[in-house]
Scaffold this motif. Structure first.
Motif, short mmCIF file in Angstrom:
data_model
loop_
_atom_site.label_atom_id
_atom_site.label_comp_id
_atom_site.label_asym_id
_atom_site.label_seq_id
_atom_site.Cartn_x
_atom_site.Cartn_y
_atom_site.Cartn_z
N THR A 142 -8.22 -42.07 -11.35
CA THR A 142 -8.22 -41.55 -9.98
C THR A 142 -9.39 -40.60 -9.76
O THR A 142 -9.66 -39.71 -10.58
N ILE A 143 -10.05 -40.79 -8.62
CA ILE A 143 -11.21 -39.96 -8.26
C ILE A 143 -10.86 -39.08 -7.06
O ILE A 143 -10.19 -39.54 -6.13
N THR A 144 -11.31 -37.84 -7.13
CA THR A 144 -11.05 -36.88 -6.05
C THR A 144 -12.38 -36.48 -5.42
O THR A 144 -13.45 -36.84 -5.91
N ILE A 175 -16.15 -37.76 -6.59
CA ILE A 175 -16.70 -39.01 -6.06
C ILE A 175 -18.23 -39.05 -6.08
O ILE A 175 -18.83 -40.09 -6.36
N ASP A 176 -18.90 -37.91 -5.84
CA ASP A 176 -20.37 -37.96 -5.78
C ASP A 176 -20.96 -38.23 -7.16
O ASP A 176 -21.87 -39.05 -7.30
N ALA A 236 -7.46 -39.89 -4.81
CA ALA A 236 -6.41 -38.93 -4.46
C ALA A 236 -7.02 -37.80 -3.65
O ALA A 236 -8.16 -37.39 -3.89
N ALA A 237 -6.26 -37.29 -2.69
CA ALA A 237 -6.74 -36.21 -1.83
C ALA A 237 -5.59 -35.26 -1.53
O ALA A 237 -4.42 -35.60 -1.74
N THR A 238 -5.96 -34.08 -1.01
CA THR A 238 -4.93 -33.07 -0.75
C THR A 238 -4.48 -33.03 0.71
O THR A 238 -3.59 -32.27 1.06
N LYS A 248 -16.73 -42.11 1.84
CA LYS A 248 -17.66 -42.16 0.70
C LYS A 248 -17.39 -43.42 -0.14
O LYS A 248 -18.31 -44.09 -0.58
N ALA A 249 -16.11 -43.69 -0.36
CA ALA A 249 -15.74 -44.85 -1.18
C ALA A 249 -16.21 -46.15 -0.54
O ALA A 249 -16.64 -47.07 -1.24
#
Ligand SMILES: Cc1cc2nc3c(=O)[nH]c(=O)nc-3n(C[C@H](O)[C@H](O)[C@H](O)COP(=O)(O)O)c2cc1C
Length: 308
Positions: free
Chosen positions: A46-48, A78-79, A101-103, A114-115
């Motif tokens: 998982t990428i945040t 992500i970057d 995943a995000a808050t 971005k994805a």
């Protein structure tokens, strides 16, 4: 040879075997051990939006028939993923699913924008069920699920999957919310909240006390979730994840109604498990003169095999 190929999510997958998010990382280190063309897809760790170092050690402890982890979504953000790992990952000869995943829904939208710029992914999987980052588990709240999915679906044209918890919230309500606003499918389930205590010291083993249980110990839980979701949502794509460790459990997962089988803990025990499962499944279907894996997907919903 039986046909393991599945057409789902507007793509063709070589087999129903998928590397679940986490243990496979971004696939690059593991690639030499894997027969990638036999594997349906890899799901990224998982990428945040920001890099995360994860939780303090210790964050992994053995359990009977599994392991308890509290990694806490360690990832480069992500970057950095886009700059460093993405191009290597794009070279791997299998399909790819990007786990995010995000808050908040707003952050999910930023992340999904971005994805969407990263080429080579066949689906995005929203991890709404990590048990190891504190706070509420989004996937347990059907109205929050709707907002997160809406945020992602609105900014990307690739299919969005939603990974939900198996042990908290109302799974069918959360699934309904996700599917009603455009999710293409469900990944069921994440690891199950658990605890182990070092009885020689009286202290929890993990730095964060609780962790997520993976491995054969949770197979009956994931099977039940997949079975009930398949009954309620006959058209949804389902990745059944949780406790698959051998041919029998992989077949059970398909019979419960999963289109795909996610492998997490099993990869930590045996990195060659995914291709072994593909080969053994092929042989098993052949021996029963079945032409396609499609024939056993959801079989447990229709009375099983005809017994003569
Ligand atoms: C070490 C480890 C790390 C994991 N990291 C993630 C993650 O980053 N994102 C995610 O959605 N699930 C993560 N998971 C959960 C798995 O993808 C899977 O849903 C769960 O472990 C149940 O499947 P299994 O019994 O085959 O491991 C992780 C699991 C393990 C064991």
């Amino acid at each position: 040879m039986a046909d393991l190929v599945l057409k789902r999510l507007d793509a063709q997958f070589a087999s129903p075997i998928i590397l679940a998010s986490g243990p496979a990382g971004f696939g690059v280190e593991l690639a030499p051990a894997l027969d990638l063309p036999r594997i349906g897809a890899i799901t990224t760790k998982t990428i945040t939006i920001e890099p995360r170092t994860g939780n303090d050690q210790p964050r992994l402890v053995d359990c009977p028939s599994g392991a308890l982890n509290s990694i806490g979504l360690e990832n480069p953000g992500i970057d950095a993923f886009a700059r460093l790992a993405h191009s290597q990952m794009r070279e791997l000869p299998l399909r790819r699913i990007l786990s995010l995943a995000a808050t908040s829904p707003g952050e999910m939208e930023t992340l999904a924008v971005k994805a969407a710029k990263l080429s080579g992914f066949d689906a995005i999987e929203l991890n709404l069920s990590c048990p190891n980052i504190g706070g509420k588990i989004t996937g347990a709240d059907a109205s929050a699920v709707r907002e997160y999915v809406r945020a992602a679906v609105g900014v990307t044209s690739i299919p969005v999957l939603v990974k939900l918890p198996g042990d908290t919230g109302n799974l069918l309500n959360s699934s309904e919310s996700a599917l009603s606003v455009g999710a293409a499918g469900l990944t069921l389930i994440n690891s199950v909240r658990g605890l182990r205590i070092d009885w020689t010291t009286g202290r929890p083993f993990l730095s964060r006390t609780y962790g997520g249980l993976s491995g054969p110990a949770i197979l009956p839980v994931s099977l039940a979730r997949v079975f009930e979701a398949r009954s309620a949502f006959p058209e949804a794509v389902i990745i059944g994840t949780g406790g698959v460790s051998d041919l029998g459990s992989a077949i059970e997962m398909l019979m419960a109604g999963a289109d795909f089988i996610g492998i997490g803990f099993g990869l930590m025990v045996d990195p060659e498990l995914p291709q072994k499962l593909a080969v053994e499944l092929d042989k098993w279907l052949d021996e029963r003169e079945m032409v396609s894996v499609q024939e056993i997907i959801g079989l447990a919903h229709s009375g099983g095999f005809d017994v003569h």
